[in-house]
Design a protein around this motif. Structure first.
Motif, short mmCIF file in Angstrom:
data_model
loop_
_atom_site.label_atom_id
_atom_site.label_comp_id
_atom_site.label_asym_id
_atom_site.label_seq_id
_atom_site.Cartn_x
_atom_site.Cartn_y
_atom_site.Cartn_z
N ALA A 64 22.40 -11.71 -25.53
CA ALA A 64 21.02 -12.82 -24.86
C ALA A 64 20.57 -13.33 -25.82
O ALA A 64 19.77 -14.12 -25.60
N VAL A 65 20.69 -12.40 -26.80
CA VAL A 65 20.10 -12.97 -28.15
C VAL A 65 20.86 -14.86 -28.45
O VAL A 65 19.99 -15.36 -28.81
N ILE A 66 22.51 -14.23 -28.10
CA ILE A 66 22.85 -15.75 -27.98
C ILE A 66 22.36 -17.07 -27.15
O ILE A 66 22.66 -18.54 -27.60
N ALA A 67 22.20 -16.32 -25.91
CA ALA A 67 22.24 -17.28 -25.00
C ALA A 67 20.52 -17.91 -25.10
O ALA A 67 20.37 -18.84 -24.72
N ILE A 68 19.56 -17.12 -26.06
CA ILE A 68 18.27 -17.95 -26.04
C ILE A 68 18.10 -19.03 -27.69
O ILE A 68 17.29 -19.67 -27.43
N THR A 69 19.56 -18.62 -27.95
CA THR A 69 19.02 -19.17 -29.26
C THR A 69 20.01 -20.60 -29.17
O THR A 69 20.17 -21.89 -29.22
N LEU A 70 21.51 -20.59 -28.77
CA LEU A 70 22.06 -21.32 -27.93
C LEU A 70 21.44 -22.19 -27.49
O LEU A 70 21.29 -23.78 -27.22
N GLY A 71 22.00 -22.04 -25.94
CA GLY A 71 21.45 -22.13 -25.04
C GLY A 71 20.21 -22.96 -24.96
O GLY A 71 19.56 -24.23 -24.42
N THR A 123 16.58 -3.37 -20.26
CA THR A 123 14.67 -3.73 -20.34
C THR A 123 14.67 -4.33 -21.38
O THR A 123 14.18 -5.38 -21.72
N ALA A 124 15.56 -4.41 -22.03
CA ALA A 124 15.70 -4.93 -23.32
C ALA A 124 16.46 -6.00 -23.27
O ALA A 124 15.38 -6.54 -24.80
N CYS A 125 17.35 -6.63 -23.00
CA CYS A 125 17.49 -7.76 -22.31
C CYS A 125 16.57 -8.70 -22.36
O CYS A 125 16.83 -9.76 -22.36
N ALA A 126 15.79 -8.11 -21.36
CA ALA A 126 14.37 -8.43 -20.39
C ALA A 126 13.45 -9.01 -21.50
O ALA A 126 13.22 -10.38 -21.50
N SER A 127 13.09 -8.09 -22.04
CA SER A 127 12.80 -8.79 -23.95
C SER A 127 12.81 -10.02 -24.38
O SER A 127 11.90 -10.18 -25.12
N VAL A 128 13.97 -9.76 -24.39
CA VAL A 128 14.75 -10.83 -25.49
C VAL A 128 14.44 -11.76 -25.00
O VAL A 128 14.17 -13.49 -25.13
N LEU A 129 14.79 -11.94 -23.64
CA LEU A 129 15.02 -13.54 -22.65
C LEU A 129 13.21 -14.21 -22.88
O LEU A 129 13.20 -15.38 -22.03
N LYS A 130 12.38 -13.32 -22.68
CA LYS A 130 10.90 -13.61 -22.65
C LYS A 130 10.13 -14.15 -23.45
O LYS A 130 9.55 -14.93 -23.77
N ALA A 131 10.92 -13.30 -24.96
CA ALA A 131 10.33 -13.85 -26.33
C ALA A 131 11.28 -15.19 -26.30
O ALA A 131 10.74 -15.53 -26.77
N GLY A 132 12.23 -15.06 -26.27
CA GLY A 132 12.88 -16.32 -25.90
C GLY A 132 11.79 -17.58 -25.81
O GLY A 132 12.24 -18.91 -26.61
N GLU A 133 11.42 -17.51 -24.51
CA GLU A 133 10.66 -18.18 -24.24
C GLU A 133 9.11 -18.34 -24.82
O GLU A 133 8.37 -19.96 -24.84
N LYS A 134 8.60 -17.22 -25.56
CA LYS A 134 7.95 -17.90 -26.38
C LYS A 134 7.82 -17.93 -27.52
O LYS A 134 7.03 -18.34 -28.40
#
Length: 688
Positions: free
Chosen positions: A55-62, A155-166
């Protein structure tokens, strides 16, 4: 309750989701983490969840380079996580083909099935089974029990993805860990500036404490794993190692003559005969002694004691979940009887049809009966195996999903489920008169596919929870999971097969499979094979196994979770000691935070800088290990790597002890870096 829950992306919003770039990026992540998990599981018998780092890689690279949406990032994470879970199931069981009863020419009766194509087929079938069986369970477990089943990683992955949007930039810490691990691995595995396994052992002639061995495989991935699992589990793991290597081995070394130890190794097939030198501990027939008594006694006796403890610990863990199993099955069956509401189904409630589960299960049984790559003496044999796989699969997928919903994927008792499956399968075989070594591979197939399906179901549940929170389309996630299972299986099978290739040094010692050697011990798979041989063949050394069983029972009576302790007793201390050090660093960080009055939520702990750095250490160290192992198989590359090794020069300059001490200092420096990063102030998720 769950009916009032509002996802991050509303059902009526139309947004890019199941796109080619999201699937390709997810497959790439699945390949990388699948290969890394194969390496880690073969060496240590342990895995860590890959969902959060993906998830971290997704919000960073993606998000930065491919302009992906949050729903596309979710598909990347969903597709990629299949690789890690399937790899764990494969490695925990299928290498057991190599350790089944010997047939003609002294070769395992299952060795002919340990090839790329068979591993590929079983990995794909197990992965698809885990995803298929989760289709009807999503509504009951993810939606209806949203408030009661937290699914921590999801739940933690969802937080990562939402944080990436912010605009969150916390992924930087994970990439720093990745870089540190790659640099450390280069110094250790290529240049050999850092010793790989510093060790100290007392002499066999020592009257007070003979053949006690303290050692540690000081790698970044073990340090990272220890930090992630924490001090409690890490402490229990190393306690098992202390019992085995600093209690049982010195005791047995003072009581049992070398000839008897060697005879036991001959019985186990680890030594040709008493007149031939070599084997575990390097037997010397002229001196009637071993060069390394601790390794010899470990292989001859302690490993079987550990196997009994792991089997009992896994079974006890499973028994504890019986209330959960019953309630889960009742709820799941109840949800299948409910009729869907009339009218249009919202986008966030669209699953694949239940007919795919029925058709897929029937096709799976037929393929298992007809494919020549799978073991079985007749179509009838194979049909029974396929039927057992689907029945056990439906049962343990449900169990796995609910358990990870409560305690997380890392604590999922997959070993216990697999042990129960294997024991149940073997008893069914005995009931129909199928005994002997020719049925052993068939029993392992059932256990292997259930292990893969249960592992994948646990990861799938976390992914579906993430999707539910962010507002994904379940049908798209389920399609992505099927794709991820197939693509990652292509690489997992290849990685297992390639890592099994012995190096020239191994071949010179008569080793034909790297898996099963000290390099890749494959502890879980060895255990599964031991159980199958013992039940179907009746030639198990029950006296040692039962000692392990009662060690596990003793621990449970003392209020200690026996499975972690048992795994520690089964593994070499060199594996559990560096993991414990990582856990101790996590304990120190947590203690300091508590003294400072810092309170973190579960999601913030998962996304803490220490956890992210540790994740990078695990990924970087494991991937580097895979690459170096693959390169070392080639004689030309292996010779080139030997030329750049600084091992001999440093040992001449510093002495053997000084060279090992240098390695310990490097490991201590990496541990201190992990501590400092773990102590850095954690930004609240709400502020990301």
């Amino acid at each position: 309750m769950s009916s009032k829950f509002k996802p991050f992306v509303a059902p009526e919003v139309k947004m890019k989701e199941l796109t080619l770039k999201s699937i390709l990026l997810g497959c790439l992540a699945g390949i990388i983490f699948g290969a890394a998990t194969v390496y880690l599981a073969l060496k240590a018998g342990l895995t860590v969840s890959a969902s959060i780092p993906i998830a971290v890689i997704a919000i960073t690279l993606g998000r930065k380079f491919f302009k992906t949406t949050i729903l596309e990032n979710n598909i990347i994470q969903t597709t990629g996580s299949a690789g890690e879970s399937i790899a764990a199931g494969v490695v925990f069981t299928l290498p057991g083909f190599l350790f089944l009863s010997a047939g003609e020419m002294g070769i395992s009766s299952g060795e002919k099935y340990f090839d790329y194509l068979t591993i590929l087929v079983l990995a794909i079938f197990g992965g698809l089974l885990g995803t298929l069986m989760m289709i009807p369970l999503r509504r009951s477990l993810i939606v209806k029990e949203h408030e009661t089943l937290p699914y921590p990683e999801g739940t933690a992955c969802a937080s990562v993805l939402k944080a990436g949007e912010k605009g969150g930039t916390f992924a930087k810490t994970a990439f720093i860990g990745l870089g540190v691990a790659l640099l450390y691995a280069m110094l250790q595995k290529v240049l050999h500036v850092i010793a790989e396994t510093p060790a100290y052992m007392t002499k066999q002639a020592n009257k007070i404490f003979p053949s006690a061995k303290l050692s540690g495989e000081i790698t970044p991935e073990y340090l990272g794993v220890g930090y992630i699992i924490g001090p409690k589990i890490g402490g229990v793991l190393v306690a098992g190692g202390v019992l085995a290597w600093l209690c049982l081995i010195p005791l047995l070394a003072s009581l049992i003559p070398g000839d008897i130890v060697a005879a036991q190794l001959v019985k186990l097939g680890m030594l040709a005969n008493l007149q031939t030198p070599g084997g575990p501990g390097a037997w010397d027939p002229a001196a009637h002694s071993f060069n390394d008594w601790s390794s010899a006694i470990y292989q001859a006796y302690v490993k079987q004691i550990g196997a009994g403890a792991v089997a009992a610990g896994g079974f006890i863990t499973l028994l504890k979940t019986i209330p959960t199993i019953i309630s889960s099955f009742k709820d799941s069956l109840g949800s299948l009887k409910e009729k869907g509401a009339t009218g249009e189904v919202p986008r966030t409630e669209k699953d694949l049809s239940f007919k795919y589960v029925i058709i897929g299960s029937i096709v799976l049984i037929l393929l298992m009966a007809l494919l020549p790559q799978l073991p079985g003496e007749s179509i009838l044999n194979k049909l029974l195996v396929g039927l057992l796989v689907v029945i056990f699969g439906a049962f343990f997928v449900t169990v796995s999903s609910r358990i990870v919903g409560l305690i997380g994927s890392s604590n999922n008792p997959i070993s216990g489920m697999t042990i129960a499956t294997i024991m149940g399968t073997c008893l069914i075989f005995i009931a129909v008169g199928w005994t002997g070594k020719i049925y052993e591979p068939m029993a392992l197939v059932v256990g292997g596919m259930i292990c893969i399906a249960a592992a994948n179901a646990g990861a799938t549940s976390q992914d579906l929870k993430t999707g539910y929170i962010v507002g994904a389309t379940p049908r798209n996630q389920q399609i992505a999971l099927f794709v991820g299972a197939i693509v990652s299986s292509l690489v997992i099978g290849w990685t297992v097969h390639y890592l099994d290739t012995p190096t020239k040094a191994m071949m010179d010692q008569g080793i034909t499979h790297a898996i099963g050697s000290p390099t890749y011990a494959a502890p879980q798979a060895t255990l599964m094979a031991t159980l199958i041989k013992g039940i179907l063949g009746g030639d198990l050394d029950w006296q040692f196994v039962l000692v392990g069983v009662f060690i596990a029972i003793t621990l449970e009576l003392c209020g200690v979770k026996s499975l972690s302790f048992a795994v520690g007793a089964y593994l070499p201390l060199s594996t559990t000691l560096p993991i414990f050090i990582g856990g101790a660093i996590r304990g120190l960080v947590d203690w300091k935070q508590k003294r400072s009055g810092v309170q973190l939520s579960a999601e913030e702990e998962e996304l803490g800088k220490g956890n992210l750095f540790a994740t990078g250490l695990v990924a970087g160290g494991a991937v580097a290990g895979v690459i170096v192992a693959i390169l070392s198989v080639n004689d030309g590359i292996s010779a080139t790597l030997a030329k750049v090794s600084a091992h001999e020069g440093l040992e001449r300059a510093l002495g053997a002890g000084g060279y090992q001490l240098l390695g310990v200092l490097f490991f201590a420096a990496m541990g201190y870096m992990l501590y400092r990063i773990g102590r850095q102030k954690q930004v609240s998720i709400d502020k990301l």
